[in-house]
Design a protein around this motif. Structure first.
Motif, PDB file in Angstrom:
ATOM      1  N   ASP A 137       0.797  -1.233   0.000  1.00  0.00           N
ATOM      2  CA  ASP A 137       0.000   0.000   0.000  1.00  0.00           C
ATOM      3  C   ASP A 137       0.828   1.281   0.000  1.00  0.00           C
ATOM      4  O   ASP A 137       0.261   2.378   0.129  1.00  0.00           O
ATOM      5  N   LYS A 138       2.136   1.182  -0.144  1.00  0.00           N
ATOM      6  CA  LYS A 138       2.965   2.378  -0.173  1.00  0.00           C
ATOM      7  C   LYS A 138       2.850   3.063  -1.538  1.00  0.00           C
ATOM      8  O   LYS A 138       2.686   2.421  -2.575  1.00  0.00           O
ATOM      9  N   ARG A 139       2.956   4.392  -1.501  1.00  0.00           N
ATOM     10  CA  ARG A 139       2.969   5.193  -2.733  1.00  0.00           C
ATOM     11  C   ARG A 139       4.427   5.482  -3.066  1.00  0.00           C
ATOM     12  O   ARG A 139       5.167   6.019  -2.230  1.00  0.00           O
ATOM     13  N   ILE A 140       4.831   5.117  -4.284  1.00  0.00           N
ATOM     14  CA  ILE A 140       6.239   5.168  -4.665  1.00  0.00           C
ATOM     15  C   ILE A 140       6.413   6.035  -5.904  1.00  0.00           C
ATOM     16  O   ILE A 140       5.754   5.814  -6.932  1.00  0.00           O
ATOM     17  N   LEU A 141       7.311   7.014  -5.812  1.00  0.00           N
ATOM     18  CA  LEU A 141       7.616   7.907  -6.923  1.00  0.00           C
ATOM     19  C   LEU A 141       8.981   7.515  -7.486  1.00  0.00           C
ATOM     20  O   LEU A 141       9.982   7.508  -6.753  1.00  0.00           O
ATOM     21  N   VAL A 142       9.034   7.185  -8.757  1.00  0.00           N
ATOM     22  CA  VAL A 142      10.278   6.788  -9.427  1.00  0.00           C
ATOM     23  C   VAL A 142      10.691   7.907 -10.367  1.00  0.00           C
ATOM     24  O   VAL A 142      10.004   8.174 -11.364  1.00  0.00           O
ATOM     25  N   VAL A 143      11.787   8.571 -10.052  1.00  0.00           N
ATOM     26  CA  VAL A 143      12.273   9.684 -10.863  1.00  0.00           C
ATOM     27  C   VAL A 143      13.283   9.104 -11.861  1.00  0.00           C
ATOM     28  O   VAL A 143      14.416   8.790 -11.514  1.00  0.00           O
ATOM     29  N   GLY A 144      12.843   8.995 -13.093  1.00  0.00           N
ATOM     30  CA  GLY A 144      13.613   8.347 -14.155  1.00  0.00           C
ATOM     31  C   GLY A 144      12.725   7.329 -14.831  1.00  0.00           C
ATOM     32  O   GLY A 144      12.321   6.337 -14.211  1.00  0.00           O
ATOM     33  N   ALA A 145      12.398   7.561 -16.092  1.00  0.00           N
ATOM     34  CA  ALA A 145      11.427   6.714 -16.780  1.00  0.00           C
ATOM     35  C   ALA A 145      12.062   5.988 -17.953  1.00  0.00           C
ATOM     36  O   ALA A 145      11.464   5.829 -19.014  1.00  0.00           O
ATOM     37  N   GLY A 146      13.308   5.514 -17.738  1.00  0.00           N
ATOM     38  CA  GLY A 146      13.966   4.690 -18.739  1.00  0.00           C
ATOM     39  C   GLY A 146      13.766   3.217 -18.423  1.00  0.00           C
ATOM     40  O   GLY A 146      12.806   2.827 -17.738  1.00  0.00           O
ATOM     41  N   ASP A 147      14.683   2.384 -18.895  1.00  0.00           N
ATOM     42  CA  ASP A 147      14.573   0.941 -18.674  1.00  0.00           C
ATOM     43  C   ASP A 147      14.453   0.608 -17.193  1.00  0.00           C
ATOM     44  O   ASP A 147      13.577  -0.156 -16.780  1.00  0.00           O
ATOM     45  N   LEU A 148      15.315   1.200 -16.363  1.00  0.00           N
ATOM     46  CA  LEU A 148      15.287   0.880 -14.936  1.00  0.00           C
ATOM     47  C   LEU A 148      13.991   1.333 -14.282  1.00  0.00           C
ATOM     48  O   LEU A 148      13.439   0.633 -13.420  1.00  0.00           O
ATOM     49  N   GLY A 149      13.477   2.484 -14.680  1.00  0.00           N
ATOM     50  CA  GLY A 149      12.216   2.943 -14.128  1.00  0.00           C
ATOM     51  C   GLY A 149      11.088   1.958 -14.385  1.00  0.00           C
ATOM     52  O   GLY A 149      10.305   1.627 -13.488  1.00  0.00           O
ATOM     53  N   TYR A 150      11.020   1.455 -15.617  1.00  0.00           N
ATOM     54  CA  TYR A 150       9.967   0.497 -15.956  1.00  0.00           C
ATOM     55  C   TYR A 150      10.202  -0.853 -15.279  1.00  0.00           C
ATOM     56  O   TYR A 150       9.248  -1.549 -14.902  1.00  0.00           O
ATOM     57  N   LEU A 156       7.636  -3.638  -8.432  1.00  0.00           N
ATOM     58  CA  LEU A 156       7.004  -3.079  -7.233  1.00  0.00           C
ATOM     59  C   LEU A 156       5.487  -3.229  -7.231  1.00  0.00           C
ATOM     60  O   LEU A 156       4.876  -3.371  -6.180  1.00  0.00           O
ATOM     61  N   THR A 157       4.892  -3.194  -8.397  1.00  0.00           N
ATOM     62  CA  THR A 157       3.431  -3.263  -8.474  1.00  0.00           C
ATOM     63  C   THR A 157       2.853  -4.525  -7.836  1.00  0.00           C
ATOM     64  O   THR A 157       1.810  -4.452  -7.157  1.00  0.00           O
ATOM     65  N   PRO A 158       3.481  -5.712  -7.988  1.00  0.00           N
ATOM     66  CA  PRO A 158       2.915  -6.905  -7.341  1.00  0.00           C
ATOM     67  C   PRO A 158       2.908  -6.851  -5.818  1.00  0.00           C
ATOM     68  O   PRO A 158       2.243  -7.669  -5.182  1.00  0.00           O
ATOM     69  N   PHE A 159       3.621  -5.909  -5.212  1.00  0.00           N
ATOM     70  CA  PHE A 159       3.572  -5.735  -3.760  1.00  0.00           C
ATOM     71  C   PHE A 159       2.388  -4.859  -3.340  1.00  0.00           C
ATOM     72  O   PHE A 159       2.333  -4.413  -2.194  1.00  0.00           O
ATOM     73  N   ASP A 160       1.468  -4.626  -4.261  1.00  0.00           N
ATOM     74  CA  ASP A 160       0.291  -3.791  -3.986  1.00  0.00           C
ATOM     75  C   ASP A 160       0.690  -2.363  -3.650  1.00  0.00           C
ATOM     76  O   ASP A 160       0.105  -1.715  -2.768  1.00  0.00           O
ATOM     77  N   THR A 161       1.701  -1.877  -4.351  1.00  0.00           N
ATOM     78  CA  THR A 161       2.103  -0.486  -4.216  1.00  0.00           C
ATOM     79  C   THR A 161       1.503   0.326  -5.355  1.00  0.00           C
ATOM     80  O   THR A 161       1.063  -0.212  -6.367  1.00  0.00           O
ATOM     81  N   GLU A 162       1.514   1.633  -5.176  1.00  0.00           N
ATOM     82  CA  GLU A 162       1.101   2.561  -6.236  1.00  0.00           C
ATOM     83  C   GLU A 162       2.367   3.255  -6.754  1.00  0.00           C
ATOM     84  O   GLU A 162       3.023   3.982  -6.013  1.00  0.00           O
ATOM     85  N   VAL A 163       2.721   3.002  -8.017  1.00  0.00           N
ATOM     86  CA  VAL A 163       3.972   3.493  -8.576  1.00  0.00           C
ATOM     87  C   VAL A 163       3.691   4.572  -9.615  1.00  0.00           C
ATOM     88  O   VAL A 163       2.866   4.388 -10.513  1.00  0.00           O
ATOM     89  N   THR A 164       4.387   5.706  -9.478  1.00  0.00           N
ATOM     90  CA  THR A 164       4.292   6.797 -10.445  1.00  0.00           C
ATOM     91  C   THR A 164       5.675   7.056 -11.026  1.00  0.00           C
ATOM     92  O   THR A 164       6.642   7.211 -10.272  1.00  0.00           O
ATOM     93  N   LEU A 165       5.770   7.098 -12.349  1.00  0.00           N
ATOM     94  CA  LEU A 165       7.029   7.386 -13.026  1.00  0.00           C
ATOM     95  C   LEU A 165       7.108   8.861 -13.381  1.00  0.00           C
ATOM     96  O   LEU A 165       6.110   9.473 -13.770  1.00  0.00           O
ATOM     97  N   VAL A 166       8.329   9.421 -13.275  1.00  0.00           N
ATOM     98  CA  VAL A 166       8.581  10.815 -13.652  1.00  0.00           C
ATOM     99  C   VAL A 166       9.708  10.824 -14.678  1.00  0.00           C
ATOM    100  O   VAL A 166      10.776  10.255 -14.448  1.00  0.00           O
ATOM    101  N   GLY A 167       9.474  11.476 -15.808  1.00  0.00           N
ATOM    102  CA  GLY A 167      10.494  11.626 -16.838  1.00  0.00           C
ATOM    103  C   GLY A 167      10.821  13.089 -17.057  1.00  0.00           C
ATOM    104  O   GLY A 167      10.249  13.982 -16.416  1.00  0.00           O
TER     105      GLY A 167
END
Length: 307
Positions: A137-150, A156-167
């Motif tokens: 249930d954690k909200r996770i912000l990933v700064v970097g939307a390249g290969d590693l970001g995806y 992380l999504t299968p842990f029931d987290t909410e993931v947002t990518l930033v490019g």
């Protein structure tokens, strides 16, 4: 025509690359990076070792027939702008994203589930029962939307987290970097996985960190200079933020540096991509890049400008 490739002597590398039509392999010992065979002067493609020393950059400039430097890493900051204009540069994007994303997941689980505290209790012979936090249930912000970001989003999504990518710029499924001041305070975890450029140097400064929510976790799986170390130390020491770092500035971290004893910090020595099978995964990509170049095509991972 035959394309001469100067290649580190990792297991299976020469066999994989020499199987490409029109390619001749010249191998060298990656443990002695500055000692090259006489045939190195014929190299048109140079593959530096994984985590190559910076001294190899001026050495590469001495190869008279060089046309392409093909890296075994995704990071290319030591090489960008340092080669003659006619020499092209390609990285190994796609080889190490999975293992680095795995490190991030492991670091977050270790922090949230108190694994280090339980390990210390085990060593002390103590049954230190206590409930812990959870990654769920954690909200996770990933700064970097390249290969590693995806790769991170996928793990992380299968842990029931909410993931947002930033490019750098907004696009479908990705928020823009200009939105960071408004986004940072809404997330439990902020992970930085941007390439190292002059634009990203000290991207994570005191202002960036101040925008993060109290108690949030900051993760750097990019490069050390992306973060202002003093600013991060101030937040860790105050107890307002926690962090996990696989990279530091300076690096390697010298004895006596305050990061060694900083509270609320999980620190590893740049090992996120250093795992079993790393060379096999990297050379599978390198072989494809060299095959494209040998066929007169641009490699998929060709770097233009600053990435």
């Amino acid at each position: 025509m035959t394309l001469t490739v100067l290649l580190p002597d990792y297991p299976g590398a020469a066999e994989l690359v020499s199987a490409i039509d029109g390619v001749r392999v010249v191998s060298y010992d990656p443990r002695d990076q500055l000692s090259m065979p006489a045939e190195a002067v014929e190299a048109e493609v140079f593959v530096p070792p994984f985590l190559a020393s910076r001294e190899l950059v001026p050495l590469a400039r001495t190869f008279p027939r060089l046309k392409l430097v093909q890296l075994l890493s995704a990071g290319a900051e030591a090489w960008i702008g340092a080669l003659p204009e006619h020499v092209r540069l390609s990285n190994c994007r796609g080889a190490h994203g999975g293992s680095t994303a795995e490190w991030v997941v492991g670091a977050l689980l270790s922090i949230y589930r108190d694994f280090r505290e339980f390990d210390a209790a085990q060593r002390a012979g103590e049954w230190a029962y206590h409930p812990t936090d959870t990654l769920q249930d954690k909200r996770i912000l990933v700064v970097g939307a390249g290969d590693l970001g995806y790769q991170l989003e996928r793990r992380l999504t299968p842990f029931d987290t909410e993931v947002t990518l930033v490019g750098r710029t907004a696009r479908e499924g990705v928020r823009g970097e200009d939105e960071l001041p408004d986004l940072l305070g809404r997330y439990d975890v902020v992970i930085v996985v941007v390439p190292m450029t002059e634009d990203t140097r000290h991207l994570v400064d005191a202002k960036f960190l101040a925008c993060m929510a109290d108690g949030a976790i900051f993760v750097n799986a990019a490069r050390g200079p992306v973060v202002d170390t003093d600013a991060l130390l101030a937040e860790l020491t105050s107890g307002r933020l926690r962090a996990a770092l696989d990279v530091t500035d300076p690096e390697p971290l010298p004895a006596g540096h305050p990061l060694w004893t900083a509270p609320n910090l999980l620190l590893t020595p740049h090992v996120a991509g250093s795992v079993a099978g790393q060379h096999q995964r990297a050379f599978a990509i390198v072989a494809r890049q060299i095959a494209q170049f040998a066929a007169g095509e641009d490699p998929d991972n060709l770097i233009r400008g600053s990435y």
